[in-house]
Motif scaffolding. Structure first.
Motif, PDB file in Angstrom:
ATOM      1  N   VAL A 133       0.496  -1.380  -0.435  1.00 47.77           N
ATOM      2  CA  VAL A 133      -0.199   0.057   0.207  1.00 47.77           C
ATOM      3  C   VAL A 133       0.865   1.375   0.311  1.00 47.77           C
ATOM      4  CG1 VAL A 133      -1.639  -1.096   1.793  1.00 47.77           C
ATOM      5  CG2 VAL A 133      -0.179   0.181   2.759  1.00 47.77           C
ATOM      6  N   PRO A 134       0.644   2.111  -1.176  1.00 46.86           N
ATOM      7  CA  PRO A 134       1.286   3.854  -0.668  1.00 46.86           C
ATOM      8  C   PRO A 134       0.848   4.135   0.316  1.00 46.86           C
ATOM      9  CG  PRO A 134      -0.281   4.026  -2.166  1.00 46.86           C
ATOM     10  CD  PRO A 134      -0.966   2.091  -1.505  1.00 46.86           C
ATOM     11  N   VAL A 135       1.630   4.960   1.227  1.00 46.75           N
ATOM     12  CA  VAL A 135       1.388   5.812   2.364  1.00 46.75           C
ATOM     13  C   VAL A 135       0.337   6.912   2.437  1.00 46.75           C
ATOM     14  CG1 VAL A 135       2.395   7.796   3.937  1.00 46.75           C
ATOM     15  CG2 VAL A 135       3.879   5.191   3.674  1.00 46.75           C
ATOM     16  N   ALA A 136       0.141   7.246   0.518  1.00 50.14           N
ATOM     17  CA  ALA A 136      -0.429   8.218   0.509  1.00 50.14           C
ATOM     18  C   ALA A 136      -1.983   8.222   0.616  1.00 50.14           C
ATOM     19  CB  ALA A 136      -0.250   9.137  -1.136  1.00 50.14           C
ATOM     20  N   LEU A 137      -2.508   6.329   0.201  1.00 49.11           N
ATOM     21  CA  LEU A 137      -3.907   6.830   0.939  1.00 49.11           C
ATOM     22  C   LEU A 137      -4.470   6.219   2.059  1.00 49.11           C
ATOM     23  CD1 LEU A 137      -6.211   4.165  -0.721  1.00 49.11           C
ATOM     24  CD2 LEU A 137      -5.148   2.439  -0.088  1.00 49.11           C
ATOM     25  N   MET A 138      -3.201   6.473   2.902  1.00 48.01           N
ATOM     26  CA  MET A 138      -4.108   6.804   4.519  1.00 48.01           C
ATOM     27  C   MET A 138      -4.436   8.214   4.611  1.00 48.01           C
ATOM     28  SD  MET A 138      -5.282   5.750   7.080  1.00 48.01           S
ATOM     29  CE  MET A 138      -4.776   3.309   7.481  1.00 48.01           C
ATOM     30  N   GLU A 139      -3.245   8.283   4.029  1.00 49.01           N
ATOM     31  CA  GLU A 139      -3.041  10.382   3.657  1.00 49.01           C
ATOM     32  C   GLU A 139      -5.291  10.303   3.480  1.00 49.01           C
ATOM     33  OE1 GLU A 139      -0.155  11.708   1.678  1.00 49.01           O
ATOM     34  OE2 GLU A 139       0.879  11.631   4.074  1.00 49.01           O
ATOM     35  N   MET A 140      -5.080   9.888   2.267  1.00 48.41           N
ATOM     36  CA  MET A 140      -6.001  10.143   1.257  1.00 48.41           C
ATOM     37  C   MET A 140      -7.435   9.148   1.996  1.00 48.41           C
ATOM     38  SD  MET A 140      -5.109   8.636  -2.540  1.00 48.41           S
ATOM     39  CE  MET A 140      -3.250   9.550  -3.298  1.00 48.41           C
ATOM     40  N   MET A 141      -7.843   8.383   2.945  1.00 51.48           N
ATOM     41  CA  MET A 141      -8.583   7.543   3.467  1.00 51.48           C
ATOM     42  C   MET A 141      -9.189   8.642   4.904  1.00 51.48           C
ATOM     43  SD  MET A 141      -9.378   5.510   1.306  1.00 51.48           S
ATOM     44  CE  MET A 141     -10.955   4.727   2.444  1.00 51.48           C
ATOM     45  N   THR A 142      -8.039   9.474   5.174  1.00 53.68           N
ATOM     46  CA  THR A 142      -8.431  10.056   6.706  1.00 53.68           C
ATOM     47  C   THR A 142      -9.009  11.595   5.919  1.00 53.68           C
ATOM     48  OG1 THR A 142      -6.476  10.765   6.522  1.00 53.68           O
ATOM     49  CG2 THR A 142      -7.108   9.073   7.870  1.00 53.68           C
ATOM     50  N   ASP A 143      -9.203  12.205   4.901  1.00 49.45           N
ATOM     51  CA  ASP A 143      -8.981  12.915   4.340  1.00 49.45           C
ATOM     52  C   ASP A 143     -10.271  14.234   5.313  1.00 49.45           C
ATOM     53  OD1 ASP A 143      -8.352  15.740   2.263  1.00 49.45           O
ATOM     54  OD2 ASP A 143     -10.207  15.907   1.862  1.00 49.45           O
ATOM     55  N   GLN A 144     -10.632  15.123   5.738  1.00 51.58           N
ATOM     56  CA  GLN A 144     -11.316  15.742   6.299  1.00 51.58           C
ATOM     57  C   GLN A 144     -13.262  15.670   5.320  1.00 51.58           C
ATOM     58  OE1 GLN A 144     -11.968  16.495   9.354  1.00 51.58           O
ATOM     59  NE2 GLN A 144     -10.515  15.967  10.055  1.00 51.58           N
ATOM     60  N   ASP A 145     -12.951  15.902   3.835  1.00 57.07           N
ATOM     61  CA  ASP A 145     -13.545  15.241   2.764  1.00 57.07           C
ATOM     62  C   ASP A 145     -13.883  14.490   2.801  1.00 57.07           C
ATOM     63  OD1 ASP A 145     -14.821  15.551   0.210  1.00 57.07           O
ATOM     64  OD2 ASP A 145     -14.292  17.552  -0.069  1.00 57.07           O
ATOM     65  N   SER A 146     -15.119  14.003   2.832  1.00 54.14           N
ATOM     66  CA  SER A 146     -15.579  12.491   2.682  1.00 54.14           C
ATOM     67  C   SER A 146     -15.765  12.233   1.371  1.00 54.14           C
ATOM     68  CB  SER A 146     -16.561  11.621   3.468  1.00 54.14           C
ATOM     69  OG  SER A 146     -17.382  12.734   3.363  1.00 54.14           O
ATOM     70  N   ILE A 197      -0.677   4.586  -7.348  1.00 54.98           N
ATOM     71  CA  ILE A 197      -0.779   5.394  -7.076  1.00 54.98           C
ATOM     72  C   ILE A 197      -1.427   6.480  -7.719  1.00 54.98           C
ATOM     73  CG2 ILE A 197       0.224   7.633  -6.036  1.00 54.98           C
ATOM     74  CD1 ILE A 197       2.490   5.399  -4.673  1.00 54.98           C
ATOM     75  N   ALA A 198      -1.121   7.639  -9.068  1.00 57.31           N
ATOM     76  CA  ALA A 198      -1.833   8.102 -10.069  1.00 57.31           C
ATOM     77  C   ALA A 198      -3.110   7.972 -10.162  1.00 57.31           C
ATOM     78  CB  ALA A 198      -0.755   8.335 -11.437  1.00 57.31           C
ATOM     79  N   THR A 199      -3.286   7.120 -10.457  1.00 57.02           N
ATOM     80  CA  THR A 199      -5.041   6.321 -10.287  1.00 57.02           C
ATOM     81  C   THR A 199      -5.590   6.956  -9.080  1.00 57.02           C
ATOM     82  OG1 THR A 199      -4.646   4.521 -11.935  1.00 57.02           O
ATOM     83  CG2 THR A 199      -6.216   5.564 -11.175  1.00 57.02           C
ATOM     84  N   LEU A 200      -5.038   6.811  -7.886  1.00 59.51           N
ATOM     85  CA  LEU A 200      -5.821   6.836  -6.697  1.00 59.51           C
ATOM     86  C   LEU A 200      -5.933   8.224  -6.481  1.00 59.51           C
ATOM     87  CD1 LEU A 200      -4.226   4.188  -4.292  1.00 59.51           C
ATOM     88  CD2 LEU A 200      -6.432   4.564  -5.099  1.00 59.51           C
ATOM     89  N   GLU A 201      -5.381   9.177  -7.228  1.00 57.11           N
ATOM     90  CA  GLU A 201      -4.278  10.473  -6.626  1.00 57.11           C
ATOM     91  C   GLU A 201      -5.137  11.567  -7.715  1.00 57.11           C
ATOM     92  OE1 GLU A 201      -0.615  11.617  -7.627  1.00 57.11           O
ATOM     93  OE2 GLU A 201      -0.553  11.239  -5.631  1.00 57.11           O
ATOM     94  N   ARG A 202      -5.684  10.871  -9.059  1.00 56.97           N
ATOM     95  CA  ARG A 202      -6.798  11.230 -10.067  1.00 56.97           C
ATOM     96  C   ARG A 202      -8.376  10.759  -9.725  1.00 56.97           C
ATOM     97  NH1 ARG A 202      -3.851   9.130 -13.774  1.00 56.97           N
ATOM     98  NH2 ARG A 202      -4.019   7.655 -14.189  1.00 56.97           N
ATOM     99  N   ALA A 203      -8.557  10.529  -9.001  1.00 60.58           N
ATOM    100  CA  ALA A 203     -10.271  10.063  -8.467  1.00 60.58           C
ATOM    101  C   ALA A 203     -10.086  10.703  -6.749  1.00 60.58           C
ATOM    102  CB  ALA A 203      -9.917   8.033  -7.994  1.00 60.58           C
ATOM    103  N   PHE A 204      -9.234  11.066  -6.064  1.00 61.73           N
ATOM    104  CA  PHE A 204      -8.882  12.048  -4.515  1.00 61.73           C
ATOM    105  C   PHE A 204      -9.412  13.046  -5.181  1.00 61.73           C
ATOM    106  CE2 PHE A 204      -7.473  14.393  -1.533  1.00 61.73           C
ATOM    107  CZ  PHE A 204      -7.638  14.104  -0.655  1.00 61.73           C
ATOM    108  N   ASN A 205      -8.509  13.756  -6.382  1.00 63.69           N
ATOM    109  CA  ASN A 205      -8.939  14.607  -6.509  1.00 63.69           C
ATOM    110  C   ASN A 205     -10.202  15.694  -7.533  1.00 63.69           C
ATOM    111  OD1 ASN A 205      -6.706  16.039  -5.214  1.00 63.69           O
ATOM    112  ND2 ASN A 205      -5.313  14.808  -6.509  1.00 63.69           N
ATOM    113  N   ASP A 206     -10.893  14.128  -7.987  1.00 69.55           N
ATOM    114  CA  ASP A 206     -12.038  14.552  -8.830  1.00 69.55           C
ATOM    115  C   ASP A 206     -11.383  14.665 -10.745  1.00 69.55           C
ATOM    116  OD1 ASP A 206     -14.582  13.034  -9.947  1.00 69.55           O
ATOM    117  OD2 ASP A 206     -14.986  15.930  -9.210  1.00 69.55           O
TER     118      ASP A 206
END
Length: 167
Positions: free
Chosen positions: A125-138, A156-165
């Motif tokens: 797992v990327p460390v960034a995933l935990m940061e994304m999963m705990t973001d205040q914006d559900s 990671i790039a795909t996760l970031e794109r989804a996270f940032n819509d």
């Protein structure tokens, strides 16, 4: 006197403890086999192992001590116990994914989970995933979760794109 780690995971193998320890040490930097014990005559009526065969292997993976035990075929690994490998980059994710999954169970690959050739489960797992999963914006965290659910090896790039819509 050297400090002894309080908690040491013990991995039960049929007769592959030494092979597994060397394999895991080859995958993780800063890793080494530290000790090997062998079965003797004592207790043969209980363990049934040939005298001189490997009983336990102590090894360290990137600072974490483990014991591998050749205990026979009584117990097998299952998904109830697994190890997470936290990665800072896609390069690390790719390295651990391909190294640990080589020869493993391809059907057991989902959401960063894999099963290695010894049957042990790992989640890369990327460390960034935990940061994304705990973001205040559900809504952001939910998009990241949905993206992860569609992956075997996490990208990671795909996760970031989804996270940032950013589709």
């Amino acid at each position: 006197m050297s400090r002894i780690q309080k908690l040491t995971p013990c991995l039960w193998f049929d007769d592959q403890a030494e092979d597994a320890a060397h394999f895991y040490c080859s995958v993780f930097e800063h890793s080494t086999v530290t000790a090997i014990t062998r079965y003797g005559k004592a207790g043969f009526e209980f363990h049934g192992r040939p005298e001189g065969s490997v009983m336990t292997v102590s090894f360290v993976l990137d600072g974490q001590t483990f014991t591998a035990l050749n205990g026979g075929p009584v117990f097998r690994f299952n998904e109830a116990i697994s190890f997470q490998v936290n990665c800072h980059s896609q390069f690390e994710i790719d390295h651990f994914w391909y190294a640990l999954s080589a020869g493993g169970d391809e059907q057991a690959q989902q959401c960063g989970w894999l099963k290695d050739k010894f049957g042990l489960s790992w989640q890369i797992v990327p460390v960034a995933l935990m940061e994304m999963m705990t973001d205040q914006d559900s809504s952001k965290s939910q998009r990241a979760m949905q993206a992860m659910l569609n992956m075997k090896k996490i990208d990671i790039a795909t996760l970031e794109r989804a996270f940032n819509d950013q589709g």
